[in-house]
Design an enzyme around this catalytic site. Structure first.
Site, mmCIF file in Angstrom:
data_model
loop_
_atom_site.group_PDB
_atom_site.id
_atom_site.type_symbol
_atom_site.label_atom_id
_atom_site.label_comp_id
_atom_site.label_asym_id
_atom_site.label_seq_id
_atom_site.Cartn_x
_atom_site.Cartn_y
_atom_site.Cartn_z
ATOM 1 C CG ASP A 108 -17.242 31.787 -7.084
ATOM 2 O OD1 ASP A 108 -17.992 31.659 -6.102
ATOM 3 O OD2 ASP A 108 -16.935 32.892 -7.576
ATOM 4 C CG HIS A 255 -12.442 29.259 -7.452
ATOM 5 N ND1 HIS A 255 -11.646 30.178 -6.810
ATOM 6 C CD2 HIS A 255 -13.125 29.944 -8.397
ATOM 7 C CE1 HIS A 255 -11.832 31.371 -7.365
ATOM 8 N NE2 HIS A 255 -12.717 31.265 -8.329
#
Ligand SMILES: [Zn+2]
Length: 290
Positions: A108, A255
């Site tokens: 992400d 992430h």
């Protein structure tokens, strides 16, 4: 009360005290035997620092966001409350598993010029395809990274224009404009790129954001394994948490942007040998179904 009765009462009191002591020590022993290990999708609040006091946004709590927040931070409370992380439907029908035995790694907040190329390198090295939930303004700033993600066969996922964790509280028209602007930035880099998934920043799902995303042909995507890599706990901790808690069908939240993500990159090298030996890892299907 005669001496006989009082003797019996005293004996009964002793028995009660002994039982209480035994139960107390058994309870303490049981507590010490419970491993202090985060559950999938949930987070040990003792390890939370940066966002420990940040409440989950809700329709009655519409304060403006203090800025980008990593996705696991906000979602945990809601997820725990709704028992959404056990493999069934997530909040408002968002997907928390792949729907098959395959495991999906999701990255992400990128793309990011420092970390996304490193993540792509490691994934290529291990022959793994994944899903990248990209932020619109980052896609606009780094179109070459969107092209690199697609060129390697990974799946794209819309993660809103500027990571607005409160997006779900805004009007459907604003939500729709945000998601469309993000898709347009992705398609400016890769025309006709399939964008079949939407992940709400912070996992802060609301009915309107799910409804708008689905109306635009995107399936809402949550997760059920969250090593809180955005807190930079170190590569080994990230890797261990993922390998301990991933099960068939897991969607793993990682992430590749939003801070120093070197720990996540290094964690991949630790976790991928084991993950690839136990599971088939997949890029989520671009038609949004499995
Ligand atoms: Zn995010």
């Amino acid at each position: 009360m005669g001496p006989r009765t009082s003797g019996r009462s005293a004996a009964a009191a002793v028995v009660v005290l002994v039982l209480a002591a035994l139960l107390g020590s058994a309870y303490a022993l049981g507590r010490s035997l419970v491993p202090d290990e985060p559950r999938p999708g949930a987070t040990n609040t003792a390890t939370r620092t940066e966002y420990a006091d940040q409440p989950a946004p809700s329709p009655s709590d519409a304060r403006p966001s203090a800025g980008p927040s990593r996705d696991g931070a906000v979602a945990d409370q809601d997820a725990e409350r709704q028992h959404a992380t056990d493999g069934g439907d997530g909040l408002f029908g968002s997907r928390v598993t792949t729907g098959s035995r395959r495991v999906a790694l999701t990255f992400d907040d990128g793309p990011n010029p420092d970390y996304t190329p490193q993540v792509l390198d490691v994934l290529r090295e291990f022959g793994v395809r994944a899903t990248f939930c990209v932020v619109g303004e980052n896609a606009q700033n780094h179109p070459q990274l969107i092209r690199a993600i697609v060129a390697d066969g990974h799946t794209l996922c819309n993660h809103s224009w500027r990571h607005d964790v409160q997006l779900g509280l805004r009007s459907p028209d604003l939500i729709r404009a945000d998601l469309l602007r993000t898709n347009a930035a992705i398609r400016a880099a890769v025309p006709d790129a399939p964008i079949a998934w939407y992940r709400q920043p912070g996992g802060a799902w609301t009915y309107p954001v799910v409804s708008v995303a689905e109306g635009l042909g995107m399936t809402p995507l949550h997760w059920n394994v969250d090593p809180s890599d955005w807190e930079a706990p170190g590569a080994l901790r990230i890797a261990t948490m993922v390998t301990r808690t991933a099960t068939a069908g897991s969607v793993v939240l990682l992430h590749d942007a939003g801070g120093d993500r070197q720990g996540t990159v290094d964690a991949l090298r630790h976790m991928l040998p084991e993950l690839t030996s136990r599971f088939e890892l997949e890029a989520l299907p671009v038609d949004g179904t499995t």
